[in-house]
Motif scaffolding. Sequence first.
Motif, mmCIF file in Angstrom:
data_model
loop_
_atom_site.group_PDB
_atom_site.id
_atom_site.type_symbol
_atom_site.label_atom_id
_atom_site.label_comp_id
_atom_site.label_asym_id
_atom_site.label_seq_id
_atom_site.Cartn_x
_atom_site.Cartn_y
_atom_site.Cartn_z
ATOM 1 N N ILE A 154 0.228 -1.141 0.197
ATOM 2 C CA ILE A 154 0.009 0.262 -0.053
ATOM 3 C C ILE A 154 1.117 1.129 0.045
ATOM 4 N N ARG A 155 2.417 1.294 0.429
ATOM 5 C CA ARG A 155 3.255 1.963 1.033
ATOM 6 C C ARG A 155 3.364 2.704 -0.388
ATOM 7 N N GLY A 156 3.816 2.245 -1.409
ATOM 8 C CA GLY A 156 4.527 1.877 -2.762
ATOM 9 C C GLY A 156 3.159 2.365 -3.754
ATOM 10 N N VAL A 157 1.997 1.852 -3.198
ATOM 11 C CA VAL A 157 1.079 2.145 -4.090
ATOM 12 C C VAL A 157 1.080 3.856 -3.882
ATOM 13 N N LEU A 158 1.025 3.664 -3.450
ATOM 14 C CA LEU A 158 -0.036 5.797 -2.602
ATOM 15 C C LEU A 158 0.761 6.645 -2.213
ATOM 16 N N ASP A 159 2.134 5.969 -2.126
ATOM 17 C CA ASP A 159 3.322 7.054 -1.453
ATOM 18 C C ASP A 159 3.629 7.870 -0.403
ATOM 19 N N ILE A 160 2.943 6.546 0.740
ATOM 20 C CA ILE A 160 2.549 6.942 1.752
ATOM 21 C C ILE A 160 3.755 6.872 2.703
ATOM 22 N N PRO A 161 3.862 7.924 4.117
ATOM 23 C CA PRO A 161 5.244 8.275 4.170
ATOM 24 C C PRO A 161 5.502 7.151 4.967
ATOM 25 N N ASP A 162 6.760 6.833 5.779
ATOM 26 C CA ASP A 162 7.084 5.600 6.027
ATOM 27 C C ASP A 162 6.502 5.657 7.895
ATOM 28 N N ASN A 163 6.045 7.249 9.190
ATOM 29 C CA ASN A 163 5.903 6.810 9.575
ATOM 30 C C ASN A 163 3.934 6.431 9.810
ATOM 31 N N LEU A 164 3.513 6.168 9.093
ATOM 32 C CA LEU A 164 2.210 6.043 8.530
ATOM 33 C C LEU A 164 2.007 4.002 8.313
ATOM 34 N N ASN A 165 0.745 3.680 9.483
ATOM 35 C CA ASN A 165 0.677 2.512 8.793
ATOM 36 C C ASN A 165 -0.834 2.450 8.510
ATOM 37 N N CYS A 166 -1.312 1.600 7.697
ATOM 38 C CA CYS A 166 -2.888 1.276 7.177
ATOM 39 C C CYS A 166 -3.455 0.050 8.394
ATOM 40 N N LEU A 167 -4.453 0.534 8.764
ATOM 41 C CA LEU A 167 -5.352 0.327 9.155
ATOM 42 C C LEU A 167 -5.988 -0.931 8.471
ATOM 43 N N CYS A 168 -7.039 -0.440 7.382
ATOM 44 C CA CYS A 168 -7.749 -1.280 6.130
ATOM 45 C C CYS A 168 -8.014 -0.218 5.471
#
Length: 175
Positions: free
Chosen positions: A132-146
């Motif tokens: 998900i981080r790779g697809v949406l460019d999410i910063p490293d400090n954030l985790n995906c809950l759902c």
Amino acid sequence: MTEFKDLVQKRRSHRKYTDEEIDADDLKLIIRAALMSPTSKNQRAWQFVVVDDKQDLEKLADAKNLGSQFLKDAPVAIVVLGDPMQNDCWVEDGSIAAASMQYQAEELGLGSCWIQMRGRGLDDGTTADTVIRGVLDIPDNLNCLCIIALGHWTDERREQSEDKLKWENVHLNKF
Ligand SMILES: Cc1cc2nc3c(=O)[nH]c(=O)nc-3n(C[C@H](O)[C@H](O)[C@H](O)COP(=O)(O)O)c2cc1C
């Protein structure tokens, strides 16, 4: 307006959707419900990514091995994120926001389904977070809950049956 007692009975998970887009005002109301949800210490530290790009939805659907493929056919998904280092209640805060969006969607006649991502992944050991981080460019400090999938449902669901409620799991005063 649907009374809340009826809304909670009607809400079911929907995993099949038409191609119809979600009205922008409806989407805004759904996100508004998340932004109004209660949070620990009123931190409001969640982050949400609204995804309507078909290719990205397909990639997100492949972020774990089971229970997310139907996301490929959803017109919109809302990715619920939190920072475990900043907020010790990121799971709780994100969960309440996610559920609030589901009830708002239900009131609008839209279908939704929670897709669990925290602690999930692919058979080769890749975490859903990494995908998900790779697809949406999410910063490293954030985790995906759902991810909350949203759409105009085509899978009719029966409302919840009063007879099946687990009243035996509710205890008065002592267990
Ligand atoms: C924490 C949580 C994780 C869930 N994960 C998934 C999932 O990954 N995929 C899925 O299709 N449904 C998922 N669901 C939806 C449940 O399967 C669904 O809520 C449950 O079967 C009850 O059905 P109902 O929502 O129609 O009442 C999840 C729900 C919750 C609350």
